[in-house]
Design a protein around this motif. Structure first.
Motif, PDB file in Angstrom:
ATOM      1  N   ARG A 179       0.824  -1.208   0.000  1.00 34.78           N
ATOM      2  CA  ARG A 179       0.000   0.000   0.000  1.00 34.78           C
ATOM      3  C   ARG A 179       0.860   1.261   0.000  1.00 34.78           C
ATOM      4  NH1 ARG A 179      -2.886   0.852   5.134  1.00 34.78           N
ATOM      5  NH2 ARG A 179      -1.178   2.273   5.456  1.00 34.78           N
ATOM      6  N   SER A 180       2.059   1.196   0.571  1.00 35.41           N
ATOM      7  CA  SER A 180       2.923   2.374   0.609  1.00 35.41           C
ATOM      8  C   SER A 180       3.370   2.797  -0.790  1.00 35.41           C
ATOM      9  CB  SER A 180       4.133   2.122   1.505  1.00 35.41           C
ATOM     10  OG  SER A 180       5.054   1.251   0.889  1.00 35.41           O
ATOM     11  N   PHE A 181       3.351   1.893  -1.750  1.00 36.92           N
ATOM     12  CA  PHE A 181       3.685   2.249  -3.122  1.00 36.92           C
ATOM     13  C   PHE A 181       2.472   2.725  -3.896  1.00 36.92           C
ATOM     14  CE2 PHE A 181       7.157  -0.603  -2.039  1.00 36.92           C
ATOM     15  CZ  PHE A 181       8.232   0.158  -2.459  1.00 36.92           C
ATOM     16  N   VAL A 182       1.305   2.202  -3.559  1.00 38.19           N
ATOM     17  CA  VAL A 182       0.080   2.560  -4.277  1.00 38.19           C
ATOM     18  C   VAL A 182      -0.435   3.910  -3.807  1.00 38.19           C
ATOM     19  CG1 VAL A 182      -2.295   1.852  -4.737  1.00 38.19           C
ATOM     20  CG2 VAL A 182      -0.480   0.139  -4.639  1.00 38.19           C
ATOM     21  N   GLN A 183      -0.484   4.109  -2.509  1.00 39.36           N
ATOM     22  CA  GLN A 183      -0.980   5.362  -1.931  1.00 39.36           C
ATOM     23  C   GLN A 183       0.201   6.127  -1.359  1.00 39.36           C
ATOM     24  OE1 GLN A 183      -3.678   4.083   1.064  1.00 39.36           O
ATOM     25  NE2 GLN A 183      -5.230   3.402  -0.377  1.00 39.36           N
ATOM     26  N   ARG A 184       0.750   7.017  -2.128  1.00 41.66           N
ATOM     27  CA  ARG A 184       1.925   7.781  -1.694  1.00 41.66           C
ATOM     28  C   ARG A 184       1.503   8.816  -0.649  1.00 41.66           C
ATOM     29  NH1 ARG A 184       7.051   6.418  -4.061  1.00 41.66           N
ATOM     30  NH2 ARG A 184       6.533   5.226  -5.888  1.00 41.66           N
ATOM     31  N   ARG A 185       1.682   8.466   0.611  1.00 42.08           N
ATOM     32  CA  ARG A 185       1.362   9.392   1.697  1.00 42.08           C
ATOM     33  C   ARG A 185       2.654   9.782   2.400  1.00 42.08           C
ATOM     34  NH1 ARG A 185      -3.538   6.263   4.605  1.00 42.08           N
ATOM     35  NH2 ARG A 185      -1.856   4.808   4.914  1.00 42.08           N
ATOM     36  N   PRO A 186       2.653  10.979   3.009  1.00 44.76           N
ATOM     37  CA  PRO A 186       3.868  11.384   3.724  1.00 44.76           C
ATOM     38  C   PRO A 186       4.151  10.453   4.904  1.00 44.76           C
ATOM     39  CG  PRO A 186       2.144  13.079   3.879  1.00 44.76           C
ATOM     40  CD  PRO A 186       1.609  11.962   3.044  1.00 44.76           C
ATOM     41  N   GLY A 187       5.408  10.238   5.164  1.00 40.38           N
ATOM     42  CA  GLY A 187       5.797   9.418   6.298  1.00 40.38           C
ATOM     43  C   GLY A 187       5.888   7.934   6.009  1.00 40.38           C
ATOM     44  N   GLU A 188       5.686   7.523   4.784  1.00 38.30           N
ATOM     45  CA  GLU A 188       5.730   6.099   4.478  1.00 38.30           C
ATOM     46  C   GLU A 188       7.062   5.675   3.858  1.00 38.30           C
ATOM     47  OE1 GLU A 188       2.314   4.568   2.505  1.00 38.30           O
ATOM     48  OE2 GLU A 188       1.076   4.887   4.268  1.00 38.30           O
ATOM     49  N   LYS A 189       8.036   6.579   3.821  1.00 36.47           N
ATOM     50  CA  LYS A 189       9.363   6.182   3.354  1.00 36.47           C
ATOM     51  C   LYS A 189       9.958   5.145   4.295  1.00 36.47           C
ATOM     52  CE  LYS A 189      10.993  10.130   0.743  1.00 36.47           C
ATOM     53  NZ  LYS A 189      11.999  11.182   0.651  1.00 36.47           N
ATOM     54  N   GLY A 190       9.740   5.351   5.586  1.00 41.22           N
ATOM     55  CA  GLY A 190      10.239   4.390   6.567  1.00 41.22           C
ATOM     56  C   GLY A 190       9.618   3.023   6.374  1.00 41.22           C
ATOM     57  N   LEU A 191       8.348   2.983   6.053  1.00 40.33           N
ATOM     58  CA  LEU A 191       7.661   1.710   5.824  1.00 40.33           C
ATOM     59  C   LEU A 191       8.240   0.997   4.606  1.00 40.33           C
ATOM     60  CD1 LEU A 191       5.380  -0.164   6.699  1.00 40.33           C
ATOM     61  CD2 LEU A 191       3.865   1.124   5.202  1.00 40.33           C
ATOM     62  N   ARG A 192       8.539   1.765   3.570  1.00 42.08           N
ATOM     63  CA  ARG A 192       9.148   1.155   2.382  1.00 42.08           C
ATOM     64  C   ARG A 192      10.549   0.636   2.696  1.00 42.08           C
ATOM     65  NH1 ARG A 192       6.107   5.280  -0.260  1.00 42.08           N
ATOM     66  NH2 ARG A 192       7.797   6.786  -0.113  1.00 42.08           N
TER      67      ARG A 192
END
Length: 100
Positions: free
Chosen positions: A41-54
């Protein structure tokens, strides 16, 4: 009512230990589904703060690849006798014993 990082680790670890007592390593698969969903989902929905999740997702993928590499290396380099003596009651040891 979502626990913090420490609480989540305690809950996941407890669930893994309790499940492993019954089902063995198959308990890891259900615990991996929610993080895998978040990673995709972090690639599909680019939301702030999800770089760490990736980043964490890529680290997990790297760990899985390394683990599979070690598994393949172990399967190719150990003899049947080593498997049987090391993993006495496991399914792979019984299979190797029957093949002998």
């Amino acid at each position: 009512m979502q626990p913090g990082a420490f609480g989540s680790i305690v809950i996941a670890g407890g669930g893994l230990l309790i499940g492993a007592a019954v089902l063995g390593p198959l308990t890891i698969v259900p615990l991996a589904i929610p993080p895998a969903y978040g990673f995709v989902r972090s690639f599909v929905q680019r939301r702030p703060g999800e770089k760490g999740l990736r980043l964490i997702g890529f680290l997990h993928l790297a760990a899985v690849v390394v683990t599979l590499g070690f598994m393949v290396h172990t399967l190719r380099t150990r003899t049947d006798g080593q498997f049987i003596s090391r993993w006495g009651g496991s399914a792979i040891a019984r299979k190797k014993f029957v093949q002998l």
